[in-house]
Scaffold this active site. Structure first.
Site, PDB file in Angstrom:
ATOM      1  N   TYR A   1      49.208  -2.824  58.784  1.00 21.17           N
ATOM      2  CA  TYR A   1      47.631  -3.030  57.909  1.00 21.17           C
ATOM      3  C   TYR A   1      47.372  -1.358  56.845  1.00 21.17           C
ATOM      4  O   TYR A   1      46.413  -1.916  55.778  1.00 21.17           O
ATOM      5  CB  TYR A   1      46.472  -2.720  59.646  1.00 21.17           C
ATOM      6  CG  TYR A   1      44.875  -2.545  58.694  1.00 21.17           C
ATOM      7  CD1 TYR A   1      44.675  -3.885  57.892  1.00 21.17           C
ATOM      8  CD2 TYR A   1      44.081  -1.476  58.560  1.00 21.17           C
ATOM      9  CE1 TYR A   1      43.553  -3.741  57.507  1.00 21.17           C
ATOM     10  CE2 TYR A   1      42.751  -1.322  57.783  1.00 21.17           C
ATOM     11  CZ  TYR A   1      42.735  -2.553  57.459  1.00 21.17           C
ATOM     12  OH  TYR A   1      41.067  -2.567  57.013  1.00 21.17           O
TER      13      TYR A   1
ATOM     14  N   GLY B   1      35.085 -13.929  52.957  1.00 25.71           N
ATOM     15  CA  GLY B   1      35.044 -12.564  53.564  1.00 25.71           C
ATOM     16  C   GLY B   1      33.258 -12.642  54.431  1.00 25.71           C
ATOM     17  O   GLY B   1      32.929 -11.496  54.855  1.00 25.71           O
TER      18      GLY B   1
ATOM     19  N   GLY C   1      30.770  -9.336  59.096  1.00 26.52           N
ATOM     20  CA  GLY C   1      30.302  -7.980  59.405  1.00 26.52           C
ATOM     21  C   GLY C   1      30.105  -7.439  58.043  1.00 26.52           C
ATOM     22  O   GLY C   1      29.324  -7.632  57.656  1.00 26.52           O
ATOM     23  N   ILE C   2      31.008  -7.133  57.068  1.00 26.14           N
ATOM     24  CA  ILE C   2      30.780  -6.041  55.869  1.00 26.14           C
ATOM     25  C   ILE C   2      30.606  -7.501  55.111  1.00 26.14           C
ATOM     26  O   ILE C   2      29.311  -7.045  53.986  1.00 26.14           O
ATOM     27  CB  ILE C   2      31.665  -5.432  55.473  1.00 26.14           C
ATOM     28  CG1 ILE C   2      32.159  -4.226  56.617  1.00 26.14           C
ATOM     29  CG2 ILE C   2      31.550  -5.004  54.124  1.00 26.14           C
ATOM     30  CD1 ILE C   2      33.339  -3.721  55.998  1.00 26.14           C
TER      31      ILE C   2
END
Ligand code: NAP
Length: 237
Positions: A158, A19, A23-24
């Site tokens: 989620y 990922g 983002g992060i």
């Protein structure tokens, strides 16, 4: 002041992130590169990864690997590429994931299935693919759970997946006890990233989470920061 407990310098050690395209994950890659780590950047968006790898010093310093975390073949290829290119893995950060609408009638079964495969099965596959190398390096495993993995949010499937990730972090910590491998759960509150279609205000920045990750991996080898839960100051739930 004694410096005998200082963590070894990260120069040239290898930091793998799933990922990593936005983002992060991307913010953590930037912070880790600035601290001297070499990077393995994994996600599905190869163009974004290539651009980030170029920004972080090119092939000598950062390797972009296209990887769908729901695929065991992709995950094995990712770990093999890290070993072949850089000779080891010192940190594996299982961070890939996504959310969906709350309400048990408001999302599709297909989207739920993808969420489980990515957030839960994908994280488990990242552990499986990287643990042999982490044992060799006496390295560090990090997983991105969430505040939503600590307290259930109304109607949030989620949240259910992130409870599983929280359990996975503790299960991995106990499994890896006495191997020298440290395990850290990162549990962000609302963070302004492409995770949200409508970007939130009064939220954390991706850099705020990246600094927490760098804190965890910068501790001396005998210190295992097990969990870091971070909310924006304004978040009540
Ligand atoms: N933002 C928040 O408020 C928040 C709060 C708590 C926890 N988190 C968690 O933080 C992590 C990072 O999210 P973020 O906020 O940084 O959102 P983001 O910017 O949307 O990043 C998600 C990352 O996951 C990757 N990804 C998604 N599905 C994938 C797959 N099947 N295979 C490989 N990579 C995949 C995406 O890359 P590609 O699309 O290129 O594959 C992207 O790099 C997630 O686990 C999320 O659940 C976020």
């Amino acid at each position: 002041m004694s410096t005998s407990n200082a963590a070894p310098p990260p120069a040239d050690r290898v930091f793998l992130i799933t990922g990593a395209s936005t983002g992060i994950g991307a913010a953590t890659a930037r912070h880790a590169a600035a601290a001297g780590w070499r990077l393995v950047l994994a996600a599905r968006s190869k163009e974004r990864l290539d651009a980030l790898a170029e920004e972080l010093g090119g092939r000598e310093r950062a390797l972009a690997v296209q990887c769908d975390v729901t695929s065991w073949e992709d995950q094995q290829r990712m770990a093999a590429a890290a070993l072949e290119t850089f000779g080891g893995i010192d940190v594996a950060f299982a961070n890939a994931g996504f959310g969906g609408p709350r309400g048990f009638l408001n999302d599709t079964p297909e989207h739920w299935r993808e969420m489980v495969l990515t957030n839960v099965y994908g994280a488990a596959l990242t552990i499986r693919a990287t643990v042999p190398a982490l044992k060799s390096s006496r390295g560090h495993l990090l997983l991105t759970s969430s505040v939503a993995g600590r307290r259930a949010l109304p109607g949030s499937f989620y949240s259910c997946t992130k409870f599983a990730v929280t359990a996975m972090g503790e299960a991995a910590r106990q499994d890896l006890n006495d191997t020298g491998v440290r395990v850290t759960l990162i549990e962000p509150g609302m963070t302004d990233t492409p995770f949200f279609d409508n970007r939130p205000s009064n939220a954390l920045e991706d850099d705020d989470i990246a600094r927490a990750v760098i804190y965890a991996v910068s501790q001396p080898p005998h210190v295992d920061v097990n969990e870091i839960l971070i909310r924006p100051t304004a978040q009540s739930g």
